[in-house]
Design a protein around this motif. Structure first.
Motif, PDB file in Angstrom:
ATOM      1  N   GLU A 156      18.300  21.459  18.894  1.00  0.00           N
ATOM      2  CA  GLU A 156      18.397  20.310  17.974  1.00  0.00           C
ATOM      3  C   GLU A 156      17.429  20.459  16.799  1.00  0.00           C
ATOM      4  OE1 GLU A 156      19.455  16.268  20.284  1.00  0.00           O
ATOM      5  OE2 GLU A 156      18.003  17.533  21.348  1.00  0.00           O
ATOM      6  N   ILE A 157      16.242  20.978  17.099  1.00  0.00           N
ATOM      7  CA  ILE A 157      15.263  21.180  16.025  1.00  0.00           C
ATOM      8  C   ILE A 157      15.792  22.198  15.019  1.00  0.00           C
ATOM      9  CG2 ILE A 157      12.945  22.045  15.491  1.00  0.00           C
ATOM     10  CD1 ILE A 157      12.011  20.932  18.171  1.00  0.00           C
ATOM     11  N   LEU A 158      16.335  23.316  15.547  1.00  0.00           N
ATOM     12  CA  LEU A 158      16.871  24.348  14.653  1.00  0.00           C
ATOM     13  C   LEU A 158      18.009  23.787  13.793  1.00  0.00           C
ATOM     14  CD1 LEU A 158      16.899  27.441  17.047  1.00  0.00           C
ATOM     15  CD2 LEU A 158      15.385  27.026  15.096  1.00  0.00           C
ATOM     16  N   ASP A 159      18.892  23.012  14.441  1.00  0.00           N
ATOM     17  CA  ASP A 159      20.020  22.452  13.698  1.00  0.00           C
ATOM     18  C   ASP A 159      19.540  21.536  12.583  1.00  0.00           C
ATOM     19  OD1 ASP A 159      21.699  23.845  15.286  1.00  0.00           O
ATOM     20  OD2 ASP A 159      22.321  22.135  16.535  1.00  0.00           O
ATOM     21  N   LEU A 160      18.544  20.696  12.921  1.00  0.00           N
ATOM     22  CA  LEU A 160      18.032  19.742  11.937  1.00  0.00           C
ATOM     23  C   LEU A 160      17.447  20.488  10.735  1.00  0.00           C
ATOM     24  CD1 LEU A 160      17.206  16.839  11.100  1.00  0.00           C
ATOM     25  CD2 LEU A 160      15.080  17.205  12.350  1.00  0.00           C
ATOM     26  N   VAL A 161      16.599  21.457  11.027  1.00  0.00           N
ATOM     27  CA  VAL A 161      15.917  22.179   9.946  1.00  0.00           C
ATOM     28  C   VAL A 161      16.920  22.944   9.081  1.00  0.00           C
ATOM     29  CG1 VAL A 161      14.359  24.120   9.475  1.00  0.00           C
ATOM     30  CG2 VAL A 161      13.687  22.341  11.096  1.00  0.00           C
ATOM     31  N   THR A 162      17.840  23.670   9.741  1.00  0.00           N
ATOM     32  CA  THR A 162      18.768  24.458   8.920  1.00  0.00           C
ATOM     33  C   THR A 162      19.724  23.556   8.149  1.00  0.00           C
ATOM     34  OG1 THR A 162      20.097  24.768  10.894  1.00  0.00           O
ATOM     35  CG2 THR A 162      18.702  26.606  10.250  1.00  0.00           C
ATOM     36  N   SER A 163      20.111  22.418   8.736  1.00  0.00           N
ATOM     37  CA  SER A 163      21.042  21.572   7.982  1.00  0.00           C
ATOM     38  C   SER A 163      20.339  20.959   6.760  1.00  0.00           C
ATOM     39  CB  SER A 163      21.654  20.484   8.866  1.00  0.00           C
ATOM     40  OG  SER A 163      20.694  19.498   9.142  1.00  0.00           O
ATOM     41  N   LEU A 164      19.084  20.557   6.911  1.00  0.00           N
ATOM     42  CA  LEU A 164      18.367  19.995   5.763  1.00  0.00           C
ATOM     43  C   LEU A 164      18.215  21.045   4.665  1.00  0.00           C
ATOM     44  CD1 LEU A 164      15.539  17.855   7.405  1.00  0.00           C
ATOM     45  CD2 LEU A 164      17.439  17.025   6.024  1.00  0.00           C
ATOM     46  N   LEU A 165      17.943  22.276   5.058  1.00  0.00           N
ATOM     47  CA  LEU A 165      17.743  23.315   4.054  1.00  0.00           C
ATOM     48  C   LEU A 165      19.055  23.799   3.471  1.00  0.00           C
ATOM     49  CD1 LEU A 165      14.846  25.278   5.748  1.00  0.00           C
ATOM     50  CD2 LEU A 165      14.704  23.759   3.775  1.00  0.00           C
ATOM     51  N   ARG A 166      20.129  23.699   4.254  1.00  0.00           N
ATOM     52  CA  ARG A 166      21.422  24.150   3.744  1.00  0.00           C
ATOM     53  C   ARG A 166      21.912  23.222   2.638  1.00  0.00           C
ATOM     54  NH1 ARG A 166      24.432  24.733   8.343  1.00  0.00           N
ATOM     55  NH2 ARG A 166      23.223  26.584   8.794  1.00  0.00           N
ATOM     56  N   VAL A 167      21.662  21.932   2.777  1.00  0.00           N
ATOM     57  CA  VAL A 167      22.042  20.976   1.734  1.00  0.00           C
ATOM     58  C   VAL A 167      21.465  21.454   0.402  1.00  0.00           C
ATOM     59  CG1 VAL A 167      21.735  18.618   0.926  1.00  0.00           C
ATOM     60  CG2 VAL A 167      22.121  19.063   3.342  1.00  0.00           C
ATOM     61  N   GLU A 168      20.236  21.923   0.493  1.00  0.00           N
ATOM     62  CA  GLU A 168      19.544  22.428  -0.700  1.00  0.00           C
ATOM     63  C   GLU A 168      20.349  23.546  -1.368  1.00  0.00           C
ATOM     64  OE1 GLU A 168      16.216  21.520  -2.795  1.00  0.00           O
ATOM     65  OE2 GLU A 168      16.831  20.702  -0.882  1.00  0.00           O
ATOM     66  N   GLN A 169      20.810  24.505  -0.532  1.00  0.00           N
ATOM     67  CA  GLN A 169      21.540  25.639  -1.086  1.00  0.00           C
ATOM     68  C   GLN A 169      22.871  25.221  -1.654  1.00  0.00           C
ATOM     69  OE1 GLN A 169      21.715  28.463   2.135  1.00  0.00           O
ATOM     70  NE2 GLN A 169      20.059  29.614   1.166  1.00  0.00           N
ATOM     71  N   LYS A 170      23.515  24.290  -0.930  1.00  0.00           N
ATOM     72  CA  LYS A 170      24.818  23.838  -1.354  1.00  0.00           C
ATOM     73  C   LYS A 170      24.709  23.200  -2.735  1.00  0.00           C
ATOM     74  CE  LYS A 170      28.474  21.194   0.770  1.00  0.00           C
ATOM     75  NZ  LYS A 170      28.513  19.999   1.575  1.00  0.00           N
ATOM     76  N   ARG A 171      23.613  22.444  -2.902  1.00  0.00           N
ATOM     77  CA  ARG A 171      23.430  21.757  -4.165  1.00  0.00           C
ATOM     78  C   ARG A 171      23.429  22.762  -5.316  1.00  0.00           C
ATOM     79  NH1 ARG A 171      18.080  18.650  -4.295  1.00  0.00           N
ATOM     80  NH2 ARG A 171      18.859  17.684  -2.393  1.00  0.00           N
ATOM     81  N   GLU A 172      22.837  23.935  -5.066  1.00  0.00           N
ATOM     82  CA  GLU A 172      22.797  24.927  -6.132  1.00  0.00           C
ATOM     83  C   GLU A 172      24.187  25.487  -6.435  1.00  0.00           C
ATOM     84  OE1 GLU A 172      19.814  27.820  -5.139  1.00  0.00           O
ATOM     85  OE2 GLU A 172      18.322  26.223  -5.135  1.00  0.00           O
ATOM     86  N   GLU A 173      24.949  25.748  -5.370  1.00  0.00           N
ATOM     87  CA  GLU A 173      26.290  26.283  -5.585  1.00  0.00           C
ATOM     88  C   GLU A 173      27.157  25.313  -6.370  1.00  0.00           C
ATOM     89  OE1 GLU A 173      27.794  27.016  -1.725  1.00  0.00           O
ATOM     90  OE2 GLU A 173      26.240  28.501  -1.292  1.00  0.00           O
ATOM     91  N   GLU A 174      26.959  24.035  -6.102  1.00  0.00           N
ATOM     92  CA  GLU A 174      27.829  23.035  -6.700  1.00  0.00           C
ATOM     93  C   GLU A 174      27.629  22.876  -8.198  1.00  0.00           C
ATOM     94  OE1 GLU A 174      27.040  19.541  -4.529  1.00  0.00           O
ATOM     95  OE2 GLU A 174      28.498  19.984  -2.969  1.00  0.00           O
ATOM     96  N   GLU A 175      26.618  23.574  -8.739  1.00  0.00           N
ATOM     97  CA  GLU A 175      26.331  23.359 -10.140  1.00  0.00           C
ATOM     98  C   GLU A 175      27.401  23.902 -11.083  1.00  0.00           C
ATOM     99  OE1 GLU A 175      22.413  24.596 -11.146  1.00  0.00           O
ATOM    100  OE2 GLU A 175      21.525  23.056  -9.879  1.00  0.00           O
ATOM    101  N   LEU A 176      28.248  24.822 -10.575  1.00  0.00           N
ATOM    102  CA  LEU A 176      29.303  25.333 -11.441  1.00  0.00           C
ATOM    103  C   LEU A 176      30.344  24.251 -11.679  1.00  0.00           C
ATOM    104  CD1 LEU A 176      29.885  28.942 -10.115  1.00  0.00           C
ATOM    105  CD2 LEU A 176      29.010  28.232 -12.345  1.00  0.00           C
ATOM    106  N   LEU A 177      30.790  24.148 -12.922  1.00  0.00           N
ATOM    107  CA  LEU A 177      31.786  23.126 -13.232  1.00  0.00           C
ATOM    108  C   LEU A 177      33.174  23.586 -12.803  1.00  0.00           C
ATOM    109  CD1 LEU A 177      30.802  21.916 -16.824  1.00  0.00           C
ATOM    110  CD2 LEU A 177      30.070  21.034 -14.604  1.00  0.00           C
ATOM    111  N   THR A 178      34.002  22.626 -12.392  1.00  0.00           N
ATOM    112  CA  THR A 178      35.401  22.928 -12.107  1.00  0.00           C
ATOM    113  C   THR A 178      36.141  23.052 -13.446  1.00  0.00           C
ATOM    114  OG1 THR A 178      36.044  20.619 -12.097  1.00  0.00           O
ATOM    115  CG2 THR A 178      35.285  21.539 -10.003  1.00  0.00           C
ATOM    116  N   PRO A 179      37.340  23.683 -13.436  1.00  0.00           N
ATOM    117  CA  PRO A 179      38.091  23.801 -14.696  1.00  0.00           C
ATOM    118  C   PRO A 179      38.333  22.422 -15.339  1.00  0.00           C
ATOM    119  CG  PRO A 179      39.070  25.194 -13.010  1.00  0.00           C
ATOM    120  CD  PRO A 179      37.983  24.403 -12.336  1.00  0.00           C
ATOM    121  N   ARG A 180      38.627  21.414 -14.516  1.00  0.00           N
ATOM    122  CA  ARG A 180      38.866  20.079 -15.059  1.00  0.00           C
ATOM    123  C   ARG A 180      37.608  19.518 -15.730  1.00  0.00           C
ATOM    124  NH1 ARG A 180      43.011  16.433 -14.728  1.00  0.00           N
ATOM    125  NH2 ARG A 180      43.972  18.139 -15.776  1.00  0.00           N
ATOM    126  N   GLU A 181      36.483  19.724 -15.065  1.00  0.00           N
ATOM    127  CA  GLU A 181      35.223  19.248 -15.649  1.00  0.00           C
ATOM    128  C   GLU A 181      34.917  19.951 -16.965  1.00  0.00           C
ATOM    129  OE1 GLU A 181      33.006  17.948 -11.469  1.00  0.00           O
ATOM    130  OE2 GLU A 181      32.722  19.954 -12.283  1.00  0.00           O
TER     131      GLU A 181
END
Lengths: 233, 195
Positions: free
Chosen positions: B107-132
């Motif tokens: 549970e500790i590992l899951d918590l830590v990796t999920s909190l840190l993964r959100v961070e990475q996801k946020r970076e990926e999401e910075e690319l705009l979609t074609p519509r945007e």
């Protein structure tokens, strides 16, 4: 580990400045000249007609942002006119010196950048400078005279209060930091050394403006509110 | 990108067993920092700017997290509280997460990796979609929401939603900032915009 050195009235002004160069902007805008020798903070302040308590408040406000909350109780001892004079001089500095300097440096740093980028960046910066101009001159022409009239104990018109101003007081530094971010993330052309210098300036000036705004929000506005609540003489 | 993690737990044994557990994390790669002197907590947090802090409630209790965040300029840092009392756990509801002796390693590992993964996801999401991207082009050409909506056959409300997402992704709040962005990314040329 960082240590807070607690300067007192008897500390030497030169020591304070050697250890914290950001205080130079403070003394320059308060009209305190260099060549202070070994005189203490209190002596230098008194010799230049600067209220010691107000000076130390501004010093601590600048050096230790984490103490700002606890310092609030000392606001009553402020020389409000000195604060206003300080803010006015700061405005002149930003509008007449700092912003034009950065604008020129930015233009020169982008000398070899593609034409269209030069055009839009210049446009962005000029628009921004205009905004800062309007923001600060409004304070000079409307807000500070209002505060000074309150200080003289004159009755005020009912249609303006410092709370109205507070509501519309924008964070003027944001667009400066935004420009820095745009360069950081999206400028993919060769950057010359001058451009790095300018980015550093955008960063530093953004922080200076933020600090300036903090002084207005956390020192000037509360002081004027207290004056407004004071029963009319 | 390496994520940095500060373990500020008073009990030496718990501190080292947490460290041993987290050393097994490979994704994301972690750099672990262990705080031994609790009195240096704020200063250490300020200079490290970790992505995640695991702190025991006797060093930083739940109501103090926001204060520490401000004092140490940690706007992006996740706080996970290590609690050794039930009362502490109840208080910790408002932290980004809390752990205790009862919580399993997984549970500790899951918590830590999920909190840190959100961070990475946020970076990926910075690319705009074609519509945007089309909407950015509309904005820098000086079109109103209504005009953009008509051109793309969508509702003005959808345009507003897209604009909000664009601001969030790019962290650019002004139309003139978007113009610089659009020129730098060759979405428009000078003749498209009114300079």
């Amino acid at each position: 580990m960082s240590t807070h050195i607690h300067y007192s009235a008897h500390s030497r002004m030169a020591d304070l400045l050697s250890e914290h160069y950001q205080i130079f902007s403070l003394i320059s805008r308060l009209g305190i000249p260099l060549g202070m020798g070994d005189r203490t903070i209190r002596e230098v302040c008194e010799g230049n007609g600067v209220d010691y308590d107000t000076f130390m408040y501004l010093v601590r406000f600048d050096l230790y942002p984490e103490l700002r909350e606890t310092m609030k109780s000392d606001l009553g001892r402020m020389d409000v006119q000195l604060i206003i004079d300080f803010l006015r001089t700061s405005h002149d500095y930003f509008l007449d010196v700092r912003l034009p300097d950065i604008g020129r440096a930015l233009e020169s740093a982008l000398d070899e950048a593609p034409h269209d980028i030069r055009v839009v960046v210049k446009q962005y910066y000029d628009d921004y400078s205009q905004e800062v101009h309007r923001h600060m001159r409004y304070e000079d022409r409307v807000v500070f005279p209002y505060a000074e009239a309150l200080l003289r104990g004159e009755l005020q018109q009912e249609d303006f209060s410092i709370s109205d101003f507070e509501k519309h007081h924008d964070q003027i530094e944001l667009k400066m930091l935004e420009l820095k971010n745009i360069f950081l993330k999206y400028y993919t052309w060769d950057a010359n050394l001058k451009l790095y210098d300018v980015l550093h300036d955008l960063y530093a000036c953004g922080e200076e403006l933020q600090n300036h705004n903090d002084i207005e929000n956390q020192i000037f506005i509360p002081c004027i509110k207290a004056l407004e609540e004071r029963p009319a003489r | 990108m390496r994520a940095s993690l500060l373990i500020a737990v008073t009990d030496r044994h718990i501190r080292s067993s947490l460290a041993a557990l987290l050393e097994t994390v490979r994704e994301p790669e972690l750099s672990l920092h262990l705080l031994t002197d609790p009195y240096t907590f704020v200063d250490t947090a300020r200079s490290l700017r970790p992505d995640l802090i695991i702190v025991s409630a006797d060093i930083c209790s739940a109501p103090l997290i926001d204060t520490v965040r401000t004092a140490a300029s940690l706007t992006e840092t996740h706080f996970v509280l290590y609690c050794d009392t039930i009362a502490g756990e109840l208080m910790a509801e408002r932290a980004d997460g809390h752990i205790s002796l009862e919580v399993s390693d997984q549970e500790i590992l899951d918590l830590v990796t999920s909190l840190l993964r959100v961070e990475q996801k946020r970076e990926e999401e910075e690319l705009l979609t074609p519509r945007e991207r089309e909407i950015v082009i509309g904005i820098v050409k000086g079109m109103t929401n209504k005009e953009i909506a008509d051109k793309l056959f969508i509702s003005p409300n959808t345009v507003t939603t897209h604009r909000r997402n664009i601001v969030k992704k790019l962290d650019i709040h002004s139309a003139s900032g978007l113009t610089v962005y659009a020129i730098m990314n060759k979405l428009v040329s000078l003749k498209d915009i009114h300079v």
